[in-house]
Design a protein around this motif. Structure first.
Motif, PDB file in Angstrom:
ATOM      1  N   LEU A   8      -4.319   4.352   3.474  1.00 48.74           N
ATOM      2  CA  LEU A   8      -3.108   4.274   2.670  1.00 48.74           C
ATOM      3  C   LEU A   8      -1.944   3.857   3.563  1.00 48.74           C
ATOM      4  CD1 LEU A   8      -3.334   7.581   0.586  1.00 48.74           C
ATOM      5  CD2 LEU A   8      -3.916   5.274  -0.172  1.00 48.74           C
ATOM      6  N   CYS A   9      -0.985   3.164   2.964  1.00 41.66           N
ATOM      7  CA  CYS A   9       0.234   2.871   3.692  1.00 41.66           C
ATOM      8  C   CYS A   9       1.058   4.159   3.817  1.00 41.66           C
ATOM      9  CB  CYS A   9       1.039   1.770   2.990  1.00 41.66           C
ATOM     10  SG  CYS A   9       1.765   2.263   1.420  1.00 41.66           S
ATOM     11  N   ASN A  10       2.130   4.069   4.557  1.00 48.29           N
ATOM     12  CA  ASN A  10       2.949   5.246   4.803  1.00 48.29           C
ATOM     13  C   ASN A  10       3.452   5.877   3.500  1.00 48.29           C
ATOM     14  OD1 ASN A  10       4.446   7.040   6.568  1.00 48.29           O
ATOM     15  ND2 ASN A  10       6.264   5.914   5.933  1.00 48.29           N
ATOM     16  N   LYS A  11       3.964   5.031   2.601  1.00 50.55           N
ATOM     17  CA  LYS A  11       4.533   5.554   1.355  1.00 50.55           C
ATOM     18  C   LYS A  11       3.461   6.213   0.484  1.00 50.55           C
ATOM     19  CE  LYS A  11       8.412   2.338   1.011  1.00 50.55           C
ATOM     20  NZ  LYS A  11       8.988   1.228   0.228  1.00 50.55           N
ATOM     21  N   CYS A  12       2.329   5.550   0.332  1.00 48.52           N
ATOM     22  CA  CYS A  12       1.267   6.109  -0.495  1.00 48.52           C
ATOM     23  C   CYS A  12       0.693   7.372   0.142  1.00 48.52           C
ATOM     24  CB  CYS A  12       0.169   5.078  -0.714  1.00 48.52           C
ATOM     25  SG  CYS A  12       0.679   3.691  -1.758  1.00 48.52           S
ATOM     26  N   GLY A  13       0.591   7.375   1.454  1.00 54.50           N
ATOM     27  CA  GLY A  13       0.068   8.550   2.142  1.00 54.50           C
ATOM     28  C   GLY A  13       0.971   9.761   1.967  1.00 54.50           C
ATOM     29  N   ARG A  46      -5.271  -2.943   4.796  1.00 48.84           N
ATOM     30  CA  ARG A  46      -4.577  -3.039   3.526  1.00 48.84           C
ATOM     31  C   ARG A  46      -4.606  -1.675   2.869  1.00 48.84           C
ATOM     32  NH1 ARG A  46      -6.885  -7.239  -0.731  1.00 48.84           N
ATOM     33  NH2 ARG A  46      -8.644  -5.798  -0.655  1.00 48.84           N
ATOM     34  N   CYS A  47      -3.509  -1.345   2.186  1.00 54.24           N
ATOM     35  CA  CYS A  47      -3.449  -0.054   1.508  1.00 54.24           C
ATOM     36  C   CYS A  47      -4.425  -0.017   0.337  1.00 54.24           C
ATOM     37  CB  CYS A  47      -2.025   0.204   1.024  1.00 54.24           C
ATOM     38  SG  CYS A  47      -1.860   1.739   0.105  1.00 54.24           S
ATOM     39  N   PHE A  48      -5.232   1.035   0.284  1.00 52.47           N
ATOM     40  CA  PHE A  48      -6.203   1.201  -0.791  1.00 52.47           C
ATOM     41  C   PHE A  48      -5.521   1.384  -2.137  1.00 52.47           C
ATOM     42  CE2 PHE A  48      -8.736   4.381  -3.261  1.00 52.47           C
ATOM     43  CZ  PHE A  48      -9.792   3.536  -3.603  1.00 52.47           C
ATOM     44  N   ASN A  49      -4.316   1.932  -2.124  1.00 52.00           N
ATOM     45  CA  ASN A  49      -3.640   2.272  -3.376  1.00 52.00           C
ATOM     46  C   ASN A  49      -2.751   1.138  -3.899  1.00 52.00           C
ATOM     47  OD1 ASN A  49      -3.070   4.367  -5.391  1.00 52.00           O
ATOM     48  ND2 ASN A  49      -0.989   4.255  -4.589  1.00 52.00           N
ATOM     49  N   CYS A  50      -1.871   0.616  -3.052  1.00 53.78           N
ATOM     50  CA  CYS A  50      -0.908  -0.380  -3.522  1.00 53.78           C
ATOM     51  C   CYS A  50      -1.168  -1.766  -2.971  1.00 53.78           C
ATOM     52  CB  CYS A  50       0.518   0.068  -3.202  1.00 53.78           C
ATOM     53  SG  CYS A  50       0.962  -0.074  -1.461  1.00 53.78           S
ATOM     54  N   ARG A  51      -2.156  -1.888  -2.088  1.00 49.16           N
ATOM     55  CA  ARG A  51      -2.601  -3.187  -1.575  1.00 49.16           C
ATOM     56  C   ARG A  51      -1.620  -3.820  -0.587  1.00 49.16           C
ATOM     57  NH1 ARG A  51      -6.484  -1.303  -3.989  1.00 49.16           N
ATOM     58  NH2 ARG A  51      -7.742  -2.401  -5.530  1.00 49.16           N
ATOM     59  N   THR A  52      -0.613  -3.082  -0.168  1.00 51.39           N
ATOM     60  CA  THR A  52       0.287  -3.664   0.812  1.00 51.39           C
ATOM     61  C   THR A  52      -0.434  -3.820   2.143  1.00 51.39           C
ATOM     62  OG1 THR A  52       2.476  -3.564   1.785  1.00 51.39           O
ATOM     63  CG2 THR A  52       1.265  -1.509   1.719  1.00 51.39           C
ATOM     64  N   THR A  53       0.000  -4.819   2.881  1.00 52.20           N
ATOM     65  CA  THR A  53      -0.579  -5.032   4.204  1.00 52.20           C
ATOM     66  C   THR A  53       0.444  -4.777   5.305  1.00 52.20           C
ATOM     67  OG1 THR A  53      -0.066  -7.386   4.067  1.00 52.20           O
ATOM     68  CG2 THR A  53      -2.266  -6.692   3.366  1.00 52.20           C
ATOM     69  N   PRO A  78      -2.671  10.027  -6.569  1.00 50.50           N
ATOM     70  CA  PRO A  78      -2.311   8.709  -6.044  1.00 50.50           C
ATOM     71  C   PRO A  78      -0.918   8.288  -6.469  1.00 50.50           C
ATOM     72  CG  PRO A  78      -4.514   8.672  -7.007  1.00 50.50           C
ATOM     73  CD  PRO A  78      -3.885   9.979  -7.390  1.00 50.50           C
ATOM     74  N   ARG A  79      -0.252   7.557  -5.596  1.00 46.61           N
ATOM     75  CA  ARG A  79       1.070   7.040  -5.914  1.00 46.61           C
ATOM     76  C   ARG A  79       0.946   5.979  -7.007  1.00 46.61           C
ATOM     77  NH1 ARG A  79       3.537   2.853  -2.608  1.00 46.61           N
ATOM     78  NH2 ARG A  79       5.731   2.591  -3.075  1.00 46.61           N
ATOM     79  N   PRO A  80       1.801   6.068  -8.051  1.00 49.98           N
ATOM     80  CA  PRO A  80       1.725   5.095  -9.150  1.00 49.98           C
ATOM     81  C   PRO A  80       1.981   3.685  -8.648  1.00 49.98           C
ATOM     82  CG  PRO A  80       3.116   6.963  -9.735  1.00 49.98           C
ATOM     83  CD  PRO A  80       2.816   7.079  -8.281  1.00 49.98           C
TER      84      PRO A  80
HETATM   85 ZN   LIG Z   1       0.380   1.900  -0.358  1.00 54.18          ZN
END
Ligand SMILES: [Zn+2]
Length: 75
Positions: free
Chosen positions: A50-55, A27-34, A64-66
């Motif tokens: 992090l997911c691709n977008k947050c990374g 799971r993404c640490f920032n946005c919680r997407t899986t 960090p990505r908002p």
């Molecule tokens: Zn993310």
């Protein structure tokens, strides 16, 4: 969380070092997407996933990505 199709409990981890299995997924640490095409490791929060977008955002902006606006379902 929304409805899930799994009939077994899945634990999600945001730690890059955690061993994955059928019951332990990322799971993404920032946005919680899986769901993401690529997982990335955070540089601002070492050891976190992090997911691709947050990374990509973190790499580009060095912060960090908002938080996202709530996603609409459907196209
Ligand atoms: Zn993310």
């Amino acid at each position: 969380g929304g409805p899930v199709n799994n009939d077994f409990p899945v634990v999600y981890t945001e730690d890059a070092a955690t061993k994955l299995s059928d019951l332990v997924q990322r799971r993404c640490f920032n946005c919680r997407t899986t769901g993401t095409c690529t997982w990335r490791r955070s540089k601002l929060s070492p050891g976190k996933l992090l997911c691709n977008k947050c990374g990509l955002f973190e790499r580009t902006h060095s912060r960090p990505r908002p938080a996202q606006l709530p996603n609409k379902l459907g196209p």
